[in-house]
Design a protein around this motif. Structure first.
Motif, PDB file in Angstrom:
ATOM      1  N   ILE A  69       1.000  -1.119   0.280  1.00  0.00           N
ATOM      2  CA  ILE A  69       0.622  -0.494  -0.070  1.00  0.00           C
ATOM      3  C   ILE A  69       1.214   1.072  -0.356  1.00  0.00           C
ATOM      4  CG2 ILE A  69      -0.563  -0.067   2.378  1.00  0.00           C
ATOM      5  CD1 ILE A  69      -2.948   0.829   1.925  1.00  0.00           C
ATOM      6  N   ASN A  70       0.380   2.326  -1.024  1.00  0.00           N
ATOM      7  CA  ASN A  70       1.243   2.938  -0.822  1.00  0.00           C
ATOM      8  C   ASN A  70      -0.106   4.549  -0.487  1.00  0.00           C
ATOM      9  OD1 ASN A  70       1.803   5.522  -3.050  1.00  0.00           O
ATOM     10  ND2 ASN A  70       3.713   5.015  -1.657  1.00  0.00           N
ATOM     11  N   ALA A  71       0.670   4.977   0.825  1.00  0.00           N
ATOM     12  CA  ALA A  71      -0.599   6.548   1.553  1.00  0.00           C
ATOM     13  C   ALA A  71       0.542   7.060   2.794  1.00  0.00           C
ATOM     14  CB  ALA A  71      -0.945   5.331   2.608  1.00  0.00           C
ATOM     15  N   ILE A  72       0.315   7.931   3.162  1.00  0.00           N
ATOM     16  CA  ILE A  72       1.702   9.358   3.729  1.00  0.00           C
ATOM     17  C   ILE A  72       0.870   8.819   5.937  1.00  0.00           C
ATOM     18  CG2 ILE A  72       1.108  11.597   4.242  1.00  0.00           C
ATOM     19  CD1 ILE A  72      -0.509  11.798   2.421  1.00  0.00           C
ATOM     20  N   THR A  88      -2.689   7.357   5.748  1.00  0.00           N
ATOM     21  CA  THR A  88      -3.761   7.798   4.663  1.00  0.00           C
ATOM     22  C   THR A  88      -3.896   7.949   3.571  1.00  0.00           C
ATOM     23  OG1 THR A  88      -4.179  10.099   7.127  1.00  0.00           O
ATOM     24  CG2 THR A  88      -4.844  10.450   4.689  1.00  0.00           C
ATOM     25  N   ASP A  89      -5.191   7.872   2.985  1.00  0.00           N
ATOM     26  CA  ASP A  89      -4.679   7.941   1.565  1.00  0.00           C
ATOM     27  C   ASP A  89      -4.668   9.373   0.750  1.00  0.00           C
ATOM     28  OD1 ASP A  89      -6.498   7.634  -1.370  1.00  0.00           O
ATOM     29  OD2 ASP A  89      -6.261   6.205  -1.317  1.00  0.00           O
ATOM     30  N   PRO A  90      -3.838   9.420  -1.073  1.00  0.00           N
ATOM     31  CA  PRO A  90      -3.326  11.017  -0.804  1.00  0.00           C
ATOM     32  C   PRO A  90      -4.501  11.250  -1.368  1.00  0.00           C
ATOM     33  CG  PRO A  90      -1.864   9.546  -0.995  1.00  0.00           C
ATOM     34  CD  PRO A  90      -2.248   8.364  -0.746  1.00  0.00           C
ATOM     35  N   VAL A 132       9.051   9.358   8.927  1.00  0.00           N
ATOM     36  CA  VAL A 132       8.538   9.907  10.261  1.00  0.00           C
ATOM     37  C   VAL A 132       6.999  11.089   9.663  1.00  0.00           C
ATOM     38  CG1 VAL A 132      10.642  11.696  10.622  1.00  0.00           C
ATOM     39  CG2 VAL A 132       9.226  12.764   8.887  1.00  0.00           C
ATOM     40  N   SER A 133       6.129  11.774  10.034  1.00  0.00           N
ATOM     41  CA  SER A 133       4.802  11.893   9.491  1.00  0.00           C
ATOM     42  C   SER A 133       5.054  12.859   8.822  1.00  0.00           C
ATOM     43  CB  SER A 133       4.342  12.665  11.204  1.00  0.00           C
ATOM     44  OG  SER A 133       4.171  11.939  11.715  1.00  0.00           O
ATOM     45  N   GLY A 134       4.193  12.304   7.351  1.00  0.00           N
ATOM     46  CA  GLY A 134       4.713  13.773   6.464  1.00  0.00           C
ATOM     47  C   GLY A 134       5.242  12.980   5.362  1.00  0.00           C
ATOM     48  N   ASP A 135       5.907  11.595   5.603  1.00  0.00           N
ATOM     49  CA  ASP A 135       6.558  10.706   4.513  1.00  0.00           C
ATOM     50  C   ASP A 135       5.258  10.206   3.471  1.00  0.00           C
ATOM     51  OD1 ASP A 135       8.706  11.658   5.152  1.00  0.00           O
ATOM     52  OD2 ASP A 135       9.498   9.348   5.940  1.00  0.00           O
ATOM     53  N   LEU A 136       5.489   9.814   2.100  1.00  0.00           N
ATOM     54  CA  LEU A 136       4.138   9.061   1.130  1.00  0.00           C
ATOM     55  C   LEU A 136       5.683   7.478   1.336  1.00  0.00           C
ATOM     56  CD1 LEU A 136       2.450   8.638  -0.495  1.00  0.00           C
ATOM     57  CD2 LEU A 136       4.107   9.317  -2.509  1.00  0.00           C
ATOM     58  N   VAL A 137       4.499   7.141   1.883  1.00  0.00           N
ATOM     59  CA  VAL A 137       5.788   5.548   2.597  1.00  0.00           C
ATOM     60  C   VAL A 137       4.861   4.330   1.086  1.00  0.00           C
ATOM     61  CG1 VAL A 137       6.389   6.311   4.618  1.00  0.00           C
ATOM     62  CG2 VAL A 137       4.429   5.263   4.087  1.00  0.00           C
ATOM     63  N   ASN A 162       6.279  13.477  -0.449  1.00  0.00           N
ATOM     64  CA  ASN A 162       5.129  14.105  -0.596  1.00  0.00           C
ATOM     65  C   ASN A 162       5.259  14.824  -1.123  1.00  0.00           C
ATOM     66  OD1 ASN A 162       2.348  13.485   0.071  1.00  0.00           O
ATOM     67  ND2 ASN A 162       2.807  14.288   1.900  1.00  0.00           N
ATOM     68  N   ASP A 163       4.409  14.700  -2.221  1.00  0.00           N
ATOM     69  CA  ASP A 163       3.361  16.003  -3.706  1.00  0.00           C
ATOM     70  C   ASP A 163       1.867  16.664  -3.513  1.00  0.00           C
ATOM     71  OD1 ASP A 163       6.221  16.602  -4.700  1.00  0.00           O
ATOM     72  OD2 ASP A 163       5.692  15.157  -5.859  1.00  0.00           O
ATOM     73  N   SER A 164       1.277  15.813  -1.843  1.00  0.00           N
ATOM     74  CA  SER A 164      -0.095  15.538  -1.741  1.00  0.00           C
ATOM     75  C   SER A 164      -0.394  16.488  -1.370  1.00  0.00           C
ATOM     76  CB  SER A 164      -0.563  14.394  -1.293  1.00  0.00           C
ATOM     77  OG  SER A 164      -1.783  14.792  -1.032  1.00  0.00           O
ATOM     78  N   GLU A 165      -1.110  17.827  -1.404  1.00  0.00           N
ATOM     79  CA  GLU A 165      -1.514  19.157  -1.264  1.00  0.00           C
ATOM     80  C   GLU A 165      -2.592  18.595   0.188  1.00  0.00           C
ATOM     81  OE1 GLU A 165      -3.281  23.317  -2.730  1.00  0.00           O
ATOM     82  OE2 GLU A 165      -1.993  22.540  -3.226  1.00  0.00           O
ATOM     83  N   PRO A 166      -2.251  19.676   1.110  1.00  0.00           N
ATOM     84  CA  PRO A 166      -3.129  18.996   2.015  1.00  0.00           C
ATOM     85  C   PRO A 166      -5.043  19.550   2.182  1.00  0.00           C
ATOM     86  CG  PRO A 166      -1.351  20.163   3.222  1.00  0.00           C
ATOM     87  CD  PRO A 166      -0.989  19.758   1.347  1.00  0.00           C
ATOM     88  N   THR A 167      -5.902  19.273   2.523  1.00  0.00           N
ATOM     89  CA  THR A 167      -6.708  20.387   2.185  1.00  0.00           C
ATOM     90  C   THR A 167      -7.053  20.650   3.954  1.00  0.00           C
ATOM     91  OG1 THR A 167      -8.224  17.775   2.426  1.00  0.00           O
ATOM     92  CG2 THR A 167      -7.690  17.707   0.570  1.00  0.00           C
ATOM     93  N   ILE A 168      -8.477  22.169   3.689  1.00  0.00           N
ATOM     94  CA  ILE A 168      -8.768  22.264   4.570  1.00  0.00           C
ATOM     95  C   ILE A 168     -10.479  22.206   5.286  1.00  0.00           C
ATOM     96  CG2 ILE A 168      -8.630  24.486   6.259  1.00  0.00           C
ATOM     97  CD1 ILE A 168      -5.596  24.838   5.435  1.00  0.00           C
ATOM     98  N   THR A 169     -10.778  22.478   5.833  1.00  0.00           N
ATOM     99  CA  THR A 169     -12.215  21.975   5.422  1.00  0.00           C
ATOM    100  C   THR A 169     -12.703  23.185   6.823  1.00  0.00           C
ATOM    101  OG1 THR A 169     -11.842  20.081   4.143  1.00  0.00           O
ATOM    102  CG2 THR A 169     -13.882  21.108   5.332  1.00  0.00           C
ATOM    103  N   ILE A 170     -14.149  24.306   6.827  1.00  0.00           N
ATOM    104  CA  ILE A 170     -13.694  24.818   7.790  1.00  0.00           C
ATOM    105  C   ILE A 170     -15.358  24.252   8.200  1.00  0.00           C
ATOM    106  CG2 ILE A 170     -14.830  27.195   8.142  1.00  0.00           C
ATOM    107  CD1 ILE A 170     -12.447  27.604   6.786  1.00  0.00           C
ATOM    108  N   LYS A 171     -15.998  24.189   9.327  1.00  0.00           N
ATOM    109  CA  LYS A 171     -17.733  23.910   9.637  1.00  0.00           C
ATOM    110  C   LYS A 171     -18.264  24.634   9.013  1.00  0.00           C
ATOM    111  CE  LYS A 171     -19.825  23.004  13.782  1.00  0.00           C
ATOM    112  NZ  LYS A 171     -19.163  23.425  15.196  1.00  0.00           N
ATOM    113  N   ASP A 172     -19.738  23.661   8.710  1.00  0.00           N
ATOM    114  CA  ASP A 172     -20.690  24.968   7.696  1.00  0.00           C
ATOM    115  C   ASP A 172     -21.232  26.145   9.334  1.00  0.00           C
ATOM    116  OD1 ASP A 172     -20.143  23.953   5.813  1.00  0.00           O
ATOM    117  OD2 ASP A 172     -21.822  22.374   5.655  1.00  0.00           O
ATOM    118  N   GLY A 173     -20.654  27.817   8.883  1.00  0.00           N
ATOM    119  CA  GLY A 173     -21.404  28.202   9.793  1.00  0.00           C
ATOM    120  C   GLY A 173     -20.575  29.072  11.053  1.00  0.00           C
ATOM    121  N   ASP A 174     -19.407  28.406  10.827  1.00  0.00           N
ATOM    122  CA  ASP A 174     -18.007  29.327  11.057  1.00  0.00           C
ATOM    123  C   ASP A 174     -17.147  30.588  10.432  1.00  0.00           C
ATOM    124  OD1 ASP A 174     -18.823  27.700  13.320  1.00  0.00           O
ATOM    125  OD2 ASP A 174     -17.194  26.741  13.583  1.00  0.00           O
ATOM    126  N   THR A 175     -16.736  31.486  10.820  1.00  0.00           N
ATOM    127  CA  THR A 175     -16.153  32.043   9.566  1.00  0.00           C
ATOM    128  C   THR A 175     -14.608  31.845  10.346  1.00  0.00           C
ATOM    129  OG1 THR A 175     -18.103  33.878   9.995  1.00  0.00           O
ATOM    130  CG2 THR A 175     -15.404  34.926   9.207  1.00  0.00           C
TER     131      THR A 175
END
Length: 389
Positions: A69-72, A88-90, A132-137, A162-175
């Motif tokens: 398996i190839n993952a982060i 984590t699946d990239p 270490v954390s962040g490696d694509l292994v 690891n060229d996978s771009e992180p994702t940022i999600t904001i809770k609905d309703g929070d500014t």
């Protein structure tokens, strides 16, 4: 494990010829000990390529198979308290737990200090000397289950950038506004500015990373920073009313100073120099001062030899709905009543602070606290004064 067609599937042995030596517990009459040896071949197990998504959906009947398996790699930090790291699946950001089931694992959980330990000197580790954390292994694993939940046991074969771009999600309703939203990198620090709901006070910014939740680091009341991992789900946590500090004054800087009466200017300047930058705008002054002295336990407030003593603490803002005062008795048997905004309060100990809470009337605010002894020869130590919104 079960043996099928003479083949036993297990992790931890290198391909080649191996042997097991046997020794009997009972000796012969001539005191020699019967021994024997079983020689067998260790085969290079065949694995199939898989993904985090497929393994999460697998059944317990698939636990005899090996997978590549190839993952982060995530959650391998020293402060990990979950007993496992994660892959984590990239692409899908799905996560599956890595844990140990035998003494041969490259990833193990150390119960003593709740950390993930990577045995990188294992000869099966064919590439990098550290992970270490962040490696694509690329990991060689066996699927296992505990209480119906799948996890992976095995070892790492290599790691890549690891060229996978992180994702940022904001809770609905929070500014929440971010210092950066594109071109994100794993391990990068992001600044988040929060706009709270009207009438609410921010307690903190929570980052849910899937495998763990933690608080962002506060720069000011509504500005926070956090480090990117693969998945970052942001949500605002609000404080209960009356629990967010507006101003905190601790009268603890007097020890060693010369003993002489303090003026309003003395106290105002000293408080201003000891409170945090964020609270300076809230503080106005300390006035109407008489009977205030530097003391080992804080501010010695005394009407000894006088008919009264007093001081006021005033704020520049109309936000505080609760105040808390901590005080000591002057002597163990001293039962002098301290008046705060006209109400009587008596400390209960000369060695441990007594805390008094003053609440604003509904729909109102506490803009000023007035302290007084209205008769002679009364004494107490004021340890701290705190205002909350």
């Amino acid at each position: 494990m079960t043996v099928v067609d003479g083949v036993k599937k297990a992790l931890g042995l290198m391909p080649g010829e191996a042997a097991i030596n046997y020794q009997c517990k009972i000796a012969n009459k001539d005191l020699t000990v019967p021994t024997s040896q079983a020689v067998f071949n260790v085969l290079d197990p065949v694995s199939e390529n898989s993904s985090v998504s497929s393994l999460l959906a697998a059944s317990e009947e698939q636990t005899d198979k090996f997978y590549t398996i190839n993952a982060i790699l995530e959650g391998a930090e020293p402060n990990n308290s979950y007993g496992a790291a994660f892959l984590t699946d990239p692409t899908t950001r799905e996560q599956i737990r890595l844990s140990h089931a035998s003494e041969y694992d490259l990833f193990k959980y150390k119960q003593s200090d709740k950390t993930i330990f990577f045995n990188n000197k294992d000869i099966r580790c064919t590439a990098s000397p550290s992970f270490v954390s962040g490696d694509l292994v690329t990991a060689f694993v066996q699927l296992k289950f505990t209480e119906g939940v799948p996890y992976l046991d095995g070892y790492f074969q290599k790691k890549e950038t690891n060229d996978s771009e992180p994702t940022i999600t904001i809770k609905d309703g929070d500014t929440i506004s971010l210092s950066k939203t594109t071109g994100l990198k794993w391990g990068e620090t992001i600044e988040a500015t929060l706009t709270p709901e009207t009438g609410k006070n921010v307690k903190g910014l929570i980052i849910d990373r899937g495998y763990a939740q933690d608080y962002a680091a506060g720069k000011s009341l509504n500005v926070f920073t956090f480090t990117l991992t693969s998945t970052n789900y942001l949500s605002i946590e609000y404080a209960d009313p009356g629990t967010t500090p507006v101003l905190q004054i601790s009268f603890t800087w007097f020890s060693g100073d010369s003993f002489s009466p303090l003026t309003g200017d003395d106290l105002t300047s000293q408080v201003a120099s000891h409170i945090s930058t964020e609270q300076k705008d809230a503080f106005d002054k300390i006035g109407s001062v008489q009977g205030c002295y530097p003391g080992a336990k804080g501010l010695w407030f005394s009407s000894t030899g006088k008919t009264s003593a007093s001081f006021d603490v005033s704020l520049n803002v109309r936000t505080a709905i609760r105040a808390k005062v901590k005080a000591y008795r002057h002597q163990p048997n001293c039962e002098d009543a301290l008046y705060i905004n006209g109400n009587s309060y008596v400390p209960t100990s000369s060695s441990v602070t007594t805390e008094f809470t003053i609440n604003a009337a509904t729909g109102s605010y506490i803009n000023n606290l007035s302290f007084a002894f209205n008769s002679a020869d009364k004494n107490t130590y004021i340890y701290s004064i705190m205002f909350f919104k």
